[in-house]
Write a protein that holds these residues in place. Sequence first.
Motif, PDB file in Angstrom:
ATOM      1  N   GLN A 133       0.820  -1.215   0.000  1.00 41.04           N
ATOM      2  CA  GLN A 133       0.000   0.000   0.000  1.00 41.04           C
ATOM      3  C   GLN A 133       0.859   1.273   0.000  1.00 41.04           C
ATOM      4  N   CYS A 134       2.012   1.217   0.676  1.00 42.18           N
ATOM      5  CA  CYS A 134       2.801   2.433   0.874  1.00 42.18           C
ATOM      6  C   CYS A 134       3.893   2.624  -0.179  1.00 42.18           C
ATOM      7  N   GLU A 135       4.331   1.553  -0.785  1.00 42.53           N
ATOM      8  CA  GLU A 135       5.440   1.584  -1.731  1.00 42.53           C
ATOM      9  C   GLU A 135       5.253   2.589  -2.869  1.00 42.53           C
ATOM     10  N   PRO A 136       4.059   2.742  -3.432  1.00 42.79           N
ATOM     11  CA  PRO A 136       3.899   3.715  -4.523  1.00 42.79           C
ATOM     12  C   PRO A 136       4.282   5.143  -4.139  1.00 42.79           C
ATOM     13  N   TYR A 137       4.091   5.515  -2.865  1.00 40.35           N
ATOM     14  CA  TYR A 137       4.489   6.852  -2.432  1.00 40.35           C
ATOM     15  C   TYR A 137       6.003   7.027  -2.561  1.00 40.35           C
ATOM     16  N   LEU A 138       6.753   5.984  -2.190  1.00 38.09           N
ATOM     17  CA  LEU A 138       8.209   6.039  -2.300  1.00 38.09           C
ATOM     18  C   LEU A 138       8.641   6.200  -3.746  1.00 38.09           C
ATOM     19  N   HIS A 139       8.029   5.435  -4.630  1.00 35.82           N
ATOM     20  CA  HIS A 139       8.397   5.523  -6.043  1.00 35.82           C
ATOM     21  C   HIS A 139       8.066   6.896  -6.614  1.00 35.82           C
ATOM     22  N   ASP A 140       6.946   7.476  -6.177  1.00 35.59           N
ATOM     23  CA  ASP A 140       6.609   8.827  -6.623  1.00 35.59           C
ATOM     24  C   ASP A 140       7.623   9.844  -6.100  1.00 35.59           C
ATOM     25  N   ASN A 143      10.684   9.637  -8.264  1.00 35.37           N
ATOM     26  CA  ASN A 143      10.444  10.205  -9.586  1.00 35.37           C
ATOM     27  C   ASN A 143      10.479  11.729  -9.565  1.00 35.37           C
ATOM     28  N   HIS A 144      10.087  12.335  -8.440  1.00 35.11           N
ATOM     29  CA  HIS A 144      10.127  13.788  -8.320  1.00 35.11           C
ATOM     30  C   HIS A 144      11.539  14.293  -7.993  1.00 35.11           C
ATOM     31  N   ILE A 145      12.229  13.584  -7.104  1.00 32.36           N
ATOM     32  CA  ILE A 145      13.553  14.040  -6.654  1.00 32.36           C
ATOM     33  C   ILE A 145      14.630  13.739  -7.696  1.00 32.36           C
ATOM     34  N   LYS A 146      14.525  12.577  -8.307  1.00 29.94           N
ATOM     35  CA  LYS A 146      15.504  12.125  -9.304  1.00 29.94           C
ATOM     36  C   LYS A 146      16.947  12.260  -8.790  1.00 29.94           C
ATOM     37  N   PRO A 147      17.279  11.530  -7.737  1.00 32.35           N
ATOM     38  CA  PRO A 147      18.635  11.623  -7.192  1.00 32.35           C
ATOM     39  C   PRO A 147      19.661  11.009  -8.138  1.00 32.35           C
ATOM     40  N   GLU A 148      20.923  11.321  -7.884  1.00 34.12           N
ATOM     41  CA  GLU A 148      22.012  10.731  -8.666  1.00 34.12           C
ATOM     42  C   GLU A 148      22.341   9.325  -8.187  1.00 34.12           C
ATOM     43  N   ILE A 149      22.064   9.052  -6.893  1.00 29.80           N
ATOM     44  CA  ILE A 149      22.342   7.721  -6.339  1.00 29.80           C
ATOM     45  C   ILE A 149      21.403   7.456  -5.171  1.00 29.80           C
ATOM     46  N   ILE A 150      21.039   6.184  -4.989  1.00 33.31           N
ATOM     47  CA  ILE A 150      20.151   5.765  -3.908  1.00 33.31           C
ATOM     48  C   ILE A 150      20.893   4.771  -3.025  1.00 33.31           C
ATOM     49  N   VAL A 151      20.773   4.944  -1.717  1.00 36.35           N
ATOM     50  CA  VAL A 151      21.308   3.977  -0.758  1.00 36.35           C
ATOM     51  C   VAL A 151      20.129   3.353  -0.024  1.00 36.35           C
ATOM     52  N   ALA A 152      19.937   2.056  -0.231  1.00 34.46           N
ATOM     53  CA  ALA A 152      18.850   1.322   0.430  1.00 34.46           C
ATOM     54  C   ALA A 152      19.377   0.745   1.735  1.00 34.46           C
ATOM     55  N   MET A 153      18.776   1.147   2.848  1.00 31.45           N
ATOM     56  CA  MET A 153      19.251   0.740   4.168  1.00 31.45           C
ATOM     57  C   MET A 153      18.310  -0.310   4.762  1.00 31.45           C
ATOM     58  N   GLY A 154      18.762  -1.534   4.754  1.00 33.78           N
ATOM     59  CA  GLY A 154      17.957  -2.602   5.318  1.00 33.78           C
ATOM     60  C   GLY A 154      17.255  -3.440   4.268  1.00 33.78           C
ATOM     61  N   ARG A 155      16.851  -4.627   4.681  1.00 27.77           N
ATOM     62  CA  ARG A 155      16.273  -5.604   3.758  1.00 27.77           C
ATOM     63  C   ARG A 155      14.995  -5.114   3.093  1.00 27.77           C
ATOM     64  N   PHE A 156      14.095  -4.519   3.866  1.00 31.56           N
ATOM     65  CA  PHE A 156      12.807  -4.120   3.296  1.00 31.56           C
ATOM     66  C   PHE A 156      12.972  -3.001   2.271  1.00 31.56           C
ATOM     67  N   ALA A 157      13.867  -2.060   2.549  1.00 33.96           N
ATOM     68  CA  ALA A 157      14.118  -0.985   1.586  1.00 33.96           C
ATOM     69  C   ALA A 157      14.720  -1.550   0.307  1.00 33.96           C
ATOM     70  N   ALA A 158      15.691  -2.433   0.465  1.00 38.51           N
ATOM     71  CA  ALA A 158      16.353  -3.014  -0.704  1.00 38.51           C
ATOM     72  C   ALA A 158      15.375  -3.820  -1.552  1.00 38.51           C
ATOM     73  N   GLN A 159      14.579  -4.649  -0.900  1.00 40.40           N
ATOM     74  CA  GLN A 159      13.647  -5.492  -1.650  1.00 40.40           C
ATOM     75  C   GLN A 159      12.549  -4.680  -2.316  1.00 40.40           C
ATOM     76  N   ALA A 160      12.077  -3.627  -1.654  1.00 40.34           N
ATOM     77  CA  ALA A 160      11.030  -2.795  -2.239  1.00 40.34           C
ATOM     78  C   ALA A 160      11.550  -2.033  -3.456  1.00 40.34           C
ATOM     79  N   LEU A 161      12.762  -1.519  -3.364  1.00 36.10           N
ATOM     80  CA  LEU A 161      13.311  -0.712  -4.454  1.00 36.10           C
ATOM     81  C   LEU A 161      13.748  -1.558  -5.640  1.00 36.10           C
ATOM     82  N   LEU A 162      14.215  -2.761  -5.354  1.00 31.44           N
ATOM     83  CA  LEU A 162      14.744  -3.616  -6.421  1.00 31.44           C
ATOM     84  C   LEU A 162      13.751  -4.672  -6.878  1.00 31.44           C
ATOM     85  N   LYS A 163      12.578  -4.719  -6.255  1.00 28.98           N
ATOM     86  CA  LYS A 163      11.589  -5.748  -6.586  1.00 28.98           C
ATOM     87  C   LYS A 163      12.236  -7.130  -6.486  1.00 28.98           C
ATOM     88  N   SER A 164      12.876  -7.364  -5.353  1.00 26.03           N
ATOM     89  CA  SER A 164      13.663  -8.576  -5.159  1.00 26.03           C
ATOM     90  C   SER A 164      13.275  -9.244  -3.846  1.00 26.03           C
TER      91      SER A 164
END
Length: 225
Positions: A133-140, A143-164
Amino acid sequence: MAIHPRSQHLREIGIVRWQRRASSTPSVRADGGSIELKALSDKVRQCQACSLHLRRQNTVFGHGPIEADWLFVGEAPGSNEDKQGLPFVGRAGQLLNSILFSIGLARDEVYITNVLKCRPPANRDPMGDEVIQCEPYLHDQINHIKPEIIVAMGRFAAQALLKSTSSIAELRGQGHEYSELKIPLVVTYHPAYLLRSLLEKQKVWKDLQFAQSLFSGSKKSERSI
């Protein structure tokens, strides 16, 4: 002999040297500096898509410059974050500040957010339906910030961002790309985990050195075009 504040920060995370990065901090900050992010932040504040809204004091959207080069993504707010409505303001946040300092970054240079925008009860792990339910907010946000690099901290962040469904051990130590935007992404441990597992701090140092190399390579590629 007095200890220099920078040395103290590095000692806290077990690092004995540091690197400085040139900074050009945008003038607009906070959780909704642009019209689009402000609208998204308001939408999150009103969200009742999962049961977490029933106990929250505040939603925790994110914080930092809207044009930040670096985006750090955690898992979910804790009790301090729930009270203040800001990410990483407790003990894990203090450690994150030290981690940033160790690679020459200041907290106000980076954008920090979480996968979940509401605190799970008793700081438990996020549940699958909550992430969905909450993941789409992160992706939005991304898409607005468009950073140069992302650091995923922890398993849930990594899996949500990488669809893994891979573990931290499997995802660390290699460069990934976020979605069709192809933003370089590095996986590391969550600061809260480091508070319980002090020996892993050196691994985080290596992860962020690797992230710096990807970031520098990305900027060099831009200059060569």
